[in-house]
Design a protein around this motif. Structure first.
Motif, PDB file in Angstrom:
ATOM      1  N   VAL A 164       0.841  -1.199   0.000  1.00 17.28           N
ATOM      2  CA  VAL A 164       0.000   0.000   0.000  1.00 17.28           C
ATOM      3  C   VAL A 164       0.874   1.246   0.000  1.00 17.28           C
ATOM      4  CG1 VAL A 164      -1.764   1.299   1.249  1.00 17.28           C
ATOM      5  CG2 VAL A 164      -1.855  -1.192   1.225  1.00 17.28           C
ATOM      6  N   LYS A 165       0.556   2.175  -0.903  1.00 15.87           N
ATOM      7  CA  LYS A 165       1.261   3.453  -0.940  1.00 15.87           C
ATOM      8  C   LYS A 165       0.250   4.570  -0.717  1.00 15.87           C
ATOM      9  CE  LYS A 165       4.915   1.752  -3.972  1.00 15.87           C
ATOM     10  NZ  LYS A 165       5.675   1.937  -5.234  1.00 15.87           N
ATOM     11  N   LEU A 166       0.361   5.205   0.458  1.00 14.92           N
ATOM     12  CA  LEU A 166      -0.583   6.238   0.870  1.00 14.92           C
ATOM     13  C   LEU A 166       0.108   7.592   0.963  1.00 14.92           C
ATOM     14  CD1 LEU A 166      -2.464   4.404   3.764  1.00 14.92           C
ATOM     15  CD2 LEU A 166      -3.532   5.287   1.701  1.00 14.92           C
ATOM     16  N   PRO A 167      -0.636   8.691   0.802  1.00 21.72           N
ATOM     17  CA  PRO A 167      -0.054  10.017   1.043  1.00 21.72           C
ATOM     18  C   PRO A 167       0.260  10.181   2.529  1.00 21.72           C
ATOM     19  CG  PRO A 167      -2.417  10.177   0.666  1.00 21.72           C
ATOM     20  CD  PRO A 167      -2.040   8.768   0.353  1.00 21.72           C
ATOM     21  N   ARG A 168       1.148  11.094   2.820  1.00 24.22           N
ATOM     22  CA  ARG A 168       1.601  11.294   4.198  1.00 24.22           C
ATOM     23  C   ARG A 168       0.437  11.520   5.155  1.00 24.22           C
ATOM     24  NH1 ARG A 168       1.871  15.883   6.534  1.00 24.22           N
ATOM     25  NH2 ARG A 168       1.777  16.993   4.538  1.00 24.22           N
ATOM     26  N   GLN A 169      -0.570  12.272   4.717  1.00 25.98           N
ATOM     27  CA  GLN A 169      -1.673  12.610   5.621  1.00 25.98           C
ATOM     28  C   GLN A 169      -2.482  11.391   6.068  1.00 25.98           C
ATOM     29  OE1 GLN A 169      -1.002  13.962   2.701  1.00 25.98           O
ATOM     30  NE2 GLN A 169      -1.259  16.191   2.690  1.00 25.98           N
ATOM     31  N   LEU A 170      -2.450  10.322   5.264  1.00 26.47           N
ATOM     32  CA  LEU A 170      -3.259   9.128   5.582  1.00 26.47           C
ATOM     33  C   LEU A 170      -2.391   7.917   5.930  1.00 26.47           C
ATOM     34  CD1 LEU A 170      -5.979   9.318   2.772  1.00 26.47           C
ATOM     35  CD2 LEU A 170      -6.165  10.113   5.136  1.00 26.47           C
ATOM     36  N   SER A 171      -1.117   8.128   6.208  1.00 27.36           N
ATOM     37  CA  SER A 171      -0.204   7.013   6.453  1.00 27.36           C
ATOM     38  C   SER A 171      -0.641   6.142   7.634  1.00 27.36           C
ATOM     39  CB  SER A 171       1.214   7.531   6.687  1.00 27.36           C
ATOM     40  OG  SER A 171       1.243   8.437   7.789  1.00 27.36           O
ATOM     41  N   GLY A 175      -2.485 -13.453  -4.657  1.00 28.69           N
ATOM     42  CA  GLY A 175      -2.082 -12.447  -5.623  1.00 28.69           C
ATOM     43  C   GLY A 175      -1.177 -11.402  -4.993  1.00 28.69           C
ATOM     44  N   LYS A 176      -0.314 -10.846  -5.830  1.00 34.13           N
ATOM     45  CA  LYS A 176       0.516  -9.732  -5.392  1.00 34.13           C
ATOM     46  C   LYS A 176      -0.226  -8.461  -5.763  1.00 34.13           C
ATOM     47  CE  LYS A 176       5.185  -7.837  -5.673  1.00 34.13           C
ATOM     48  NZ  LYS A 176       6.535  -7.975  -6.268  1.00 34.13           N
ATOM     49  N   ILE A 177      -0.732  -7.768  -4.754  1.00 29.45           N
ATOM     50  CA  ILE A 177      -1.637  -6.634  -4.970  1.00 29.45           C
ATOM     51  C   ILE A 177      -0.971  -5.347  -4.486  1.00 29.45           C
ATOM     52  CG2 ILE A 177      -3.908  -5.686  -4.444  1.00 29.45           C
ATOM     53  CD1 ILE A 177      -4.810  -8.593  -3.883  1.00 29.45           C
ATOM     54  N   THR A 178      -0.979  -4.349  -5.353  1.00 30.03           N
ATOM     55  CA  THR A 178      -0.394  -3.049  -5.019  1.00 30.03           C
ATOM     56  C   THR A 178      -1.459  -1.977  -5.143  1.00 30.03           C
ATOM     57  OG1 THR A 178       1.735  -3.780  -5.909  1.00 30.03           O
ATOM     58  CG2 THR A 178       1.465  -1.439  -5.501  1.00 30.03           C
ATOM     59  N   ALA A 179      -1.626  -1.189  -4.080  1.00 34.76           N
ATOM     60  CA  ALA A 179      -2.619  -0.112  -4.063  1.00 34.76           C
ATOM     61  C   ALA A 179      -1.913   1.241  -3.993  1.00 34.76           C
ATOM     62  CB  ALA A 179      -3.556  -0.284  -2.871  1.00 34.76           C
ATOM     63  N   PHE A 180      -2.276   2.151  -4.897  1.00 37.14           N
ATOM     64  CA  PHE A 180      -1.746   3.511  -4.916  1.00 37.14           C
ATOM     65  C   PHE A 180      -2.886   4.473  -4.601  1.00 37.14           C
ATOM     66  CE2 PHE A 180       0.638   0.941  -7.909  1.00 37.14           C
ATOM     67  CZ  PHE A 180       1.956   1.239  -7.607  1.00 37.14           C
ATOM     68  N   ILE A 181      -2.749   5.251  -3.532  1.00 39.50           N
ATOM     69  CA  ILE A 181      -3.782   6.201  -3.136  1.00 39.50           C
ATOM     70  C   ILE A 181      -3.200   7.603  -3.181  1.00 39.50           C
ATOM     71  CG2 ILE A 181      -5.567   6.721  -1.436  1.00 39.50           C
ATOM     72  CD1 ILE A 181      -5.553   3.798  -2.443  1.00 39.50           C
ATOM     73  N   GLN A 182      -3.893   8.506  -3.863  1.00 39.52           N
ATOM     74  CA  GLN A 182      -3.458   9.895  -3.934  1.00 39.52           C
ATOM     75  C   GLN A 182      -4.584  10.815  -3.496  1.00 39.52           C
ATOM     76  OE1 GLN A 182      -2.392  10.025  -8.154  1.00 39.52           O
ATOM     77  NE2 GLN A 182      -0.231  10.115  -7.583  1.00 39.52           N
ATOM     78  N   ILE A 183      -4.229  11.884  -2.797  1.00 39.06           N
ATOM     79  CA  ILE A 183      -5.202  12.923  -2.455  1.00 39.06           C
ATOM     80  C   ILE A 183      -4.580  14.276  -2.788  1.00 39.06           C
ATOM     81  CG2 ILE A 183      -6.369  11.593  -0.645  1.00 39.06           C
ATOM     82  CD1 ILE A 183      -4.745  13.129   1.414  1.00 39.06           C
ATOM     83  N   GLN A 184      -5.417  15.170  -3.281  1.00 41.31           N
ATOM     84  CA  GLN A 184      -4.921  16.503  -3.617  1.00 41.31           C
ATOM     85  C   GLN A 184      -6.071  17.490  -3.609  1.00 41.31           C
ATOM     86  OE1 GLN A 184      -3.291  15.530  -7.450  1.00 41.31           O
ATOM     87  NE2 GLN A 184      -5.209  15.890  -8.522  1.00 41.31           N
ATOM     88  N   GLU A 185      -5.729  18.772  -3.469  1.00 40.98           N
ATOM     89  CA  GLU A 185      -6.742  19.809  -3.533  1.00 40.98           C
ATOM     90  C   GLU A 185      -7.344  19.839  -4.932  1.00 40.98           C
ATOM     91  OE1 GLU A 185      -7.726  21.612  -1.058  1.00 40.98           O
ATOM     92  OE2 GLU A 185      -6.167  21.238   0.438  1.00 40.98           O
ATOM     93  N   ASP A 186      -8.654  19.936  -5.011  1.00 46.99           N
ATOM     94  CA  ASP A 186      -9.306  19.958  -6.312  1.00 46.99           C
ATOM     95  C   ASP A 186      -9.113  21.321  -6.960  1.00 46.99           C
ATOM     96  OD1 ASP A 186     -10.890  19.099  -8.447  1.00 46.99           O
ATOM     97  OD2 ASP A 186     -12.660  20.038  -7.564  1.00 46.99           O
ATOM     98  N   ALA A 187      -8.648  21.310  -8.208  1.00 42.79           N
ATOM     99  CA  ALA A 187      -8.364  22.566  -8.910  1.00 42.79           C
ATOM    100  C   ALA A 187      -9.622  23.401  -9.115  1.00 42.79           C
ATOM    101  CB  ALA A 187      -7.705  22.268 -10.250  1.00 42.79           C
ATOM    102  N   ALA A 188     -10.765  22.770  -9.104  1.00 45.65           N
ATOM    103  CA  ALA A 188     -12.014  23.500  -9.329  1.00 45.65           C
ATOM    104  C   ALA A 188     -12.424  24.321  -8.114  1.00 45.65           C
ATOM    105  CB  ALA A 188     -13.128  22.527  -9.699  1.00 45.65           C
ATOM    106  N   GLU A 189     -11.872  23.977  -6.979  1.00 47.91           N
ATOM    107  CA  GLU A 189     -12.201  24.706  -5.750  1.00 47.91           C
ATOM    108  C   GLU A 189     -11.358  25.968  -5.657  1.00 47.91           C
ATOM    109  OE1 GLU A 189     -14.441  23.857  -3.314  1.00 47.91           O
ATOM    110  OE2 GLU A 189     -15.183  22.240  -4.603  1.00 47.91           O
ATOM    111  N   ALA A 190     -11.701  26.844  -4.702  1.00 46.48           N
ATOM    112  CA  ALA A 190     -10.924  28.060  -4.469  1.00 46.48           C
ATOM    113  C   ALA A 190      -9.503  27.692  -4.075  1.00 46.48           C
ATOM    114  CB  ALA A 190     -11.578  28.885  -3.368  1.00 46.48           C
TER     115      ALA A 190
END
Length: 295
Positions: free
Chosen positions: A36-43, A60-75
């Motif tokens: 599992v690869k998580l962003p720092r905020q959700l480690s 199975g060899k399972i790899t999960a990639f999780i990303q979070i970021q500020e939405d560009a559509a928001e202020a």
């Protein structure tokens, strides 16, 4: 439904100005190996993600990639640092006076100082709320991965069924050839017995008949063919089994099928039968290769 261990699933969404992207890849492996690869905020939620995945997949060899970021559509996640703006303005006024300039301080001059803006950590301020939404996105990605693995599994099932059907047809031909061969061997033995009797050689008839039975028994592959058909039947039944762990059961049945094929080849002593058994074993080896990718 039989599942392949190869697949890919993804999902994404936006909630509260935060975009979450989840990607999960799976390849074949003997056991369940989850990365599992998580962003720092959700480690701190890594174990929760592992448990989510492990609840749906056994192998199975399972790899999960999780990303979070500020939405560009928001202020923009920025705010003005008023104290620094006033301090820079005062500093520029002082420079202007020292230089004896009459032109006023303008906005472009202040914007050269990037630290007049502070970044808002909207993600860090609501970690638990973001995790709740992230969890739902991960579950959606898991569903997509499972669908793809099932589609791959359905293709493999179709291939296995066709190969087992072909093997069964070849096995029928092998047994027919064996029956014909047995009659040829029996007649050959009868001729030899008749030749011995005509030569007026002293021999034990009971002993000779016993030897004839033993020779015929060594060539008889009826029992092996019956067991082989039984393994084929259970193999096809297991392909329709919805219970997890079918891959291991199918591998066991395949080992038994190969064992019977080897025994038939060694007992038959017939060139055409040996050739057909080689074909059967080639088909079984192709199934074995594909079985390595079944959960």
């Amino acid at each position: 439904m039989l599942e392949s261990m190869t697949g890919y699933g993804s999902a994404e969404g936006v909630d509260g100005g935060v975009r979450v992207v989840a990607e999960i890849r799976s390849v074949n492996n003997r056991f369940a190996e989850i990365s599992v690869k998580l962003p720092r905020q959700l480690s701190s939620y890594e174990l929760d993600v592992r448990d989510l995945i492990r609840a749906h997949f056994q192998r199975g060899k399972i790899t999960a990639f999780i990303q979070i970021q500020e939405d560009a559509a928001e202020a923009l996640p920025l705010k003005v640092n008023e104290e620094k703006v006033r301090a820079y303005k005062a500093l520029l006024e002082q420079v202007r006076e020292c230089a004896g300039l009459e032109s006023p301080v303008v906005l472009n001059q202040l914007l050269k100082y990037s630290d007049i803006f502070d970044t808002e950590d909207r993600i860090g301020d609501k970690t638990e709320e973001i995790w709740g939404y992230t969890r739902r996105i991960i579950e959606e990605a898991i569903v997509e991965l499972k669908k793809m693995r099932q589609r791959e599994g359905a293709e493999l099932v179709h291939d296995f069924m066709q190969r087992i059907t072909d093997i069964g047809a070849t096995l029928d031909e092998v047994q027919m050839l064996s029956t014909e061969n047995m009659e040829v061997v029996r007649q050959r033995l009868r001729d030899k017995v008749a030749a011995v009797a005509e030569a007026d050689i002293t021999y034990s008839r009971d002993r000779l008949e016993t030897e004839l039975v033993l020779v015929a028994d060594k060539l008889d592959i009826t029992e092996e063919c019956t067991r082989f058909r039984s393994h084929n039947k259970f193999f096809l039944q297991e392909l329709e089994n919805d219970e997890p762990g079918s891959g291991r059961k199918l591998n066991f049945l395949l080992q038994e099928q190969l064992r019977e094929a080897n025994t038939i080849a060694s007992k038959s002593q017939h060139a055409e039968i040996a050739h057909k058994v080689v074909g059967i074993k080639e088909e079984l080896e192709k199934i074995r290769e594909q079985l390595q990718n079944i959960e």
